[in-house]
Every structure is written in structure tokens, then in C-alpha cells.
Design an enzyme around this catalytic site. Structure first.
Site, mmCIF file in Angstrom:
data_model
loop_
_atom_site.group_PDB
_atom_site.id
_atom_site.type_symbol
_atom_site.label_atom_id
_atom_site.label_comp_id
_atom_site.label_asym_id
_atom_site.label_seq_id
_atom_site.Cartn_x
_atom_site.Cartn_y
_atom_site.Cartn_z
ATOM 1 N N HIS A 79 0.837 -1.200 0.000
ATOM 2 C CA HIS A 79 0.000 0.000 0.000
ATOM 3 C C HIS A 79 0.877 1.258 0.000
ATOM 4 O O HIS A 79 0.595 2.227 -0.718
ATOM 5 C CB HIS A 79 -0.929 -0.021 1.220
ATOM 6 C CG HIS A 79 -1.763 1.207 1.371
ATOM 7 N ND1 HIS A 79 -2.659 1.641 0.417
ATOM 8 C CD2 HIS A 79 -1.817 2.124 2.382
ATOM 9 C CE1 HIS A 79 -3.239 2.760 0.828
ATOM 10 N NE2 HIS A 79 -2.742 3.076 2.016
ATOM 11 N N ASP A 82 2.378 1.798 -3.455
ATOM 12 C CA ASP A 82 1.343 2.247 -4.382
ATOM 13 C C ASP A 82 0.994 3.713 -4.127
ATOM 14 O O ASP A 82 0.892 4.517 -5.055
ATOM 15 C CB ASP A 82 0.105 1.362 -4.236
ATOM 16 C CG ASP A 82 -1.019 1.798 -5.153
ATOM 17 O OD1 ASP A 82 -0.779 1.905 -6.378
ATOM 18 O OD2 ASP A 82 -2.136 2.020 -4.652
#
Length: 181
Positions: A79, A82
Site C-alpha cells: 500500500h 502504491d
């Protein structure tokens, strides 16, 4: 070797820096839309510093792995990567958008200075086209008729309405207020 918990904490740190940068970039684009280019550049610089901080944290982890340390990949780290990557792309797009809004403001300033009645009519049509978000050359309704209310169903956002929304949000500079008609 970094533990799974340490990697997760580094991931949280990257997400925090990238999130701060995203918030500043969105605010910078909004400030530029309202004509406050100094504030937009200040926010973009703040976002850039947050991205540098996030990249520094990421680089420390990468150098540990390059040095032979084993790393457990966590969902938080995915996460974080990203979020950092998309924020870096947003930063590039924000630069282009701020520049675009700056160019539009310069064109509006030039057009508002027209003295020739023929040029004034062209200026109003172009300004209405720019604020409607349509490509140049697509304004079909003469600006005088828009102001007189003969075409009430036409969806053209006037520069006055845009400036009013920016003034209401408190993000309009005195320089952009002087462009008001």
C-alpha cells in the site's frame, strides 16, 4: 534483518508522508484554479518535501535489502509503495495543471484589457468558452445574449461565477480580484 513489524511501521511512515503530499497537491491545484499562484507554489513545494522524506525512508529500506538483509513483504508496504507512486505522478500532473491555470489567467488578463468593441465581444466569447471547459472555437452563443438572459438553459459558467466561488472559499488573491469586471 528487518522484522515484519518494522517493515509495516516503515510502510505506515511512507503512507503518512505520501498522504500529506497528496493533500497539499490537491490544495495547490485548487488554489491555482482560483488564481492564487503563490499559495499553489508554496503548497507544491511542501508536497515535494514530503515526497522527498517518503523517498528517503524508502531508500533506507532498499539499502538494507541490497546489503543482504531479508525482508518480509507486508500488505502495508504494498500500500505504501502504491500510494507513493501515485502521489509522485500527481505531483507531475499538478505542475502541468498549475502552469495551465497560470496561462489561462494570463490570457484572461490580456482579453479583459481589450478596448475595441469587436475585440471585447471576442474576449467575452473566449472567456465563456474557457470557463465552460470547452475547446477553443466552440462557443456558439454570443456573450451579450448570455448576459441578457436570452438563453437561460445554456450551461456556460461565467468568469464572475467562478471568481465568486473562489472568493467564497477564501482562496482568491488581490491580483486575481483585479481581473474582475
Amino acid at each position: 534483518m528487518a522484522t515484519k513489524e518494522e517493515i509495516s511501521m516503515i510502510g505506515f511512515e511512507i503512507v503518512a508522508y505520501a498522504g500529506d503530499a497528496q493533500t497539499d497537491l490537491i490544495a495547490a491545484i485548487d488554489a491555482a484554479r482560483c488564481g492564487d499562484f503563490d499559495k499553489a507554489e508554496e503548497l507544491r513545494a511542501s508536497a515535494n518535501q514530503a515526497l522527498i522524506d517518503a523517498h528517503d525512508v524508502q531508500t533506507k529500506l532498499l539499502s538494507q535489502e541490497a546489503g543482504g538483509g531479508e525482508m518480509d513483504v507486508t500488505f502495508i508496504m504494498f500500500h505504501a509503495q502504491d500510494t507513493l507512486m501515485t502521489t509522485m505522478m500527481l505531483e507531475k500532473q499538478a505542475r502541468f495543471m498549475i502552469d495551465g491555470y497560470r496561462r489561462i489567467a494570463a490570457l484572461e488578463a490580456k482579453l479583459s484589457c481589450c478596448r475595441n468593441p469587436c475585440r471585447q465581444r471576442h474576449s467575452r466569447n473566449l472567456r465563456a468558452t474557457l470557463h465552460a471547459g470547452a475547446p477553443l472555437g466552440t462557443a456558439r452563443v454570443p456573450a451579450g445574449r448570455l448576459r441578457s438572459g436570452r438563453y437561460p438553459s445554456t450551461r456556460v459558467c461565467s468568469s464572475t461565477a467562478l471568481r465568486a466561488s473562489c472568493e467564497a472559499s477564501g482562496s482568491m488573491t488581490t491580483a486575481s480580484k483585479s481581473l474582475k469586471r
